[in-house]
Enzyme design. Structure first.
Site, PDB file in Angstrom:
ATOM      1  N   ASN A   1       0.866  -1.175   0.000  1.00 16.86           N
ATOM      2  CA  ASN A   1       0.000   0.000   0.000  1.00 16.86           C
ATOM      3  C   ASN A   1       0.904   1.227   0.000  1.00 16.86           C
ATOM      4  OD1 ASN A   1      -1.794   2.048   0.447  1.00 16.86           O
ATOM      5  ND2 ASN A   1      -2.475   1.355   2.463  1.00 16.86           N
TER       6      ASN A   1
ATOM      7  N   LYS B   1       0.045   4.221  -0.202  1.00 19.54           N
ATOM      8  CA  LYS B   1      -0.609   5.400   0.386  1.00 19.54           C
ATOM      9  C   LYS B   1      -0.384   6.623  -0.526  1.00 19.54           C
ATOM     10  CE  LYS B   1      -0.248   3.143   4.814  1.00 19.54           C
ATOM     11  NZ  LYS B   1      -0.174   3.226   6.259  1.00 19.54           N
TER      12      LYS B   1
ATOM     13  N   HIS C   1      -9.638   0.993   4.926  1.00 14.04           N
ATOM     14  CA  HIS C   1      -8.364   1.227   5.609  1.00 14.04           C
ATOM     15  C   HIS C   1      -8.586   2.191   6.779  1.00 14.04           C
ATOM     16  CE1 HIS C   1      -4.256   2.420   6.421  1.00 14.04           C
ATOM     17  NE2 HIS C   1      -3.880   1.336   5.773  1.00 14.04           N
TER      18      HIS C   1
ATOM     19  N   GLU D   1      -6.968   4.610   7.788  1.00 11.72           N
ATOM     20  CA  GLU D   1      -6.755   6.026   7.463  1.00 11.72           C
ATOM     21  C   GLU D   1      -7.981   6.617   6.775  1.00 11.72           C
ATOM     22  OE1 GLU D   1      -2.978   5.414   5.539  1.00 11.72           O
ATOM     23  OE2 GLU D   1      -2.149   4.861   7.483  1.00 11.72           O
TER      24      GLU D   1
ATOM     25  N   GLU E   1      -5.321  -4.941  10.563  1.00 11.17           N
ATOM     26  CA  GLU E   1      -4.361  -3.848  10.699  1.00 11.17           C
ATOM     27  C   GLU E   1      -4.662  -3.051  11.970  1.00 11.17           C
ATOM     28  OE1 GLU E   1      -2.514  -2.927   6.527  1.00 11.17           O
ATOM     29  OE2 GLU E   1      -4.025  -1.448   7.054  1.00 11.17           O
TER      30      GLU E   1
ATOM     31  N   GLY F   1       2.494   2.365  10.824  1.00 10.87           N
ATOM     32  CA  GLY F   1       3.408   3.498  10.695  1.00 10.87           C
ATOM     33  C   GLY F   1       4.154   3.860  11.965  1.00 10.87           C
TER      34      GLY F   1
ATOM     35  N   SER G   1       3.431  -1.957  10.309  1.00  5.97           N
ATOM     36  CA  SER G   1       4.884  -1.958  10.541  1.00  5.97           C
ATOM     37  C   SER G   1       5.540  -3.283  10.177  1.00  5.97           C
ATOM     38  CB  SER G   1       5.202  -1.566  11.991  1.00  5.97           C
ATOM     39  OG  SER G   1       4.808  -0.229  12.222  1.00  5.97           O
TER      40      SER G   1
ATOM     41  N   GLY H   1       3.039  -1.089   4.228  1.00  7.21           N
ATOM     42  CA  GLY H   1       3.088   0.324   3.876  1.00  7.21           C
ATOM     43  C   GLY H   1       4.519   0.776   3.625  1.00  7.21           C
ATOM     44  N   GLY H   2       5.093   1.472   4.600  1.00  7.94           N
ATOM     45  CA  GLY H   2       6.398   2.112   4.437  1.00  7.94           C
ATOM     46  C   GLY H   2       7.495   1.228   3.868  1.00  7.94           C
TER      47      GLY H   2
END
Ligand code: 13P
Length: 258
Positions: free
Chosen positions: A13, A15, A97, A99, A169, A175, A213, A234-235
């Site tokens: 993802n 983002k 999600h 967010e 999640e 994050g 994470s 993600g990251g």
């Protein structure tokens, strides 16, 4: 009906990150990983160029949207319909999600309508569920996730429920650099499967991913669990080589699907 097999999926993802330059570099790292479905979720603006770049290198990697609207078309400025994602070659959609739930105030009911819209457009939805830190500390993690799931399953046929991919999640792990522990993930994945099984009134092999994470290191432990069918990253998945390392960890966990 016959059981669908559990799938192994590693998804990125992105983002609100990415550019045409990034896509060019990213696709150069992609390679097929036996037994593992790879999916990229770029921003909607970059879906079409990513599909083209993947086609150009014949990468067997699917693409999806990070969100879809619940309506098929209409006066909804700035929104993207599930049918438009499919039109551009997208095959997947993240729905619900945290967010989106937080920054766009998406309710469980809206999330359910979006899952229905995704299925209607022929997309594979990944339904995200997860509790906040406050909810976990209050002992409500399982109840919150059960509520999020039930609202969606109530809107779906048994057949659609069996095809759903769920990503657990926990909001507090996203994050932060602090993944949930394997024990926490296993407890929640089991709870998720119980809710899904109850919704179809029978056992089936639900595919449940973990997100929050995930990185190259913790992926190895997470994927060692037979309750974890992959990850929504993600990251750590903003670089193609890191995404591939995580995808290979899923393969190396050597888990037979089923
Ligand atoms: P991070 O991997 O950056 O924690 O993000 C997880 C996530 O939200 C994937 O959808």
């Amino acid at each position: 009906m016959t059981d669908t097999a559990r799938r192994q999926i590693v998804a990125a993802n992105w983002k609100m990150h990415g550019s045409l330059d990034m896509i060019q570099g990213y696709v150069g790292h992609l390679q097929p990983v036996e037994g593992v479905e790879l999916v990229l979720f770029p921003p909607a603006t970059h879906l079409a160029p990513l599909v083209s770049a993947l086609d150009a290198v014949e990468a067997r990697v699917a693409v999806g949207a990070q969100d879809v609207h619940d309506k098929e078309a209409g006066a909804y400025t700035g929104e993207v319909a599930a049918t438009m994602v499919a039109d551009l070659g997208g095959r997947w959609a993240i729905v619900g999600h945290s967010e989106r739930r937080r920054y766009a105030a998406e309710s469980d009911e809206l999330v359910a309508a979006k899952v229905v819209a995704a299925f209607r457009a022929g997309l594979q939805p990944v339904l995200c569920v997860g509790e906040t830190l406050e909810e976990r500390q209050a002992g409500d993690a399982e109840a919150v996730v059960a509520r999020q799931l039930s609202c969606v399953t109530n809107a779906l046929s048994a057949e659609a429920i069996r095809r759903l991919v769920v990503a657990y999640e926990p909001v507090w792990a996203i994050g932060t650099g602090h993944s949930a522990t394997l024990a926490q993930v296993e407890t929640m994945h089991s709870a998720i499967r119980r809710v899904l099984n109850d919704a179809v009134d029978g056992e089936f092999a639900a595919t449940v991913l973990y997100g929050g994470s995930v990185n190259e290191k913790n992926a190895i432990e997470l994927f060692s669990s037979s309750l974890v069918d992959g990850a929504l990253v993600g990251g750590a998945a903003l670089a193609g080589e890191r995404f591939m390392t995580i995808a290979r960890a899923m393969h190396e966990a050597g888990r037979a699907a089923g």
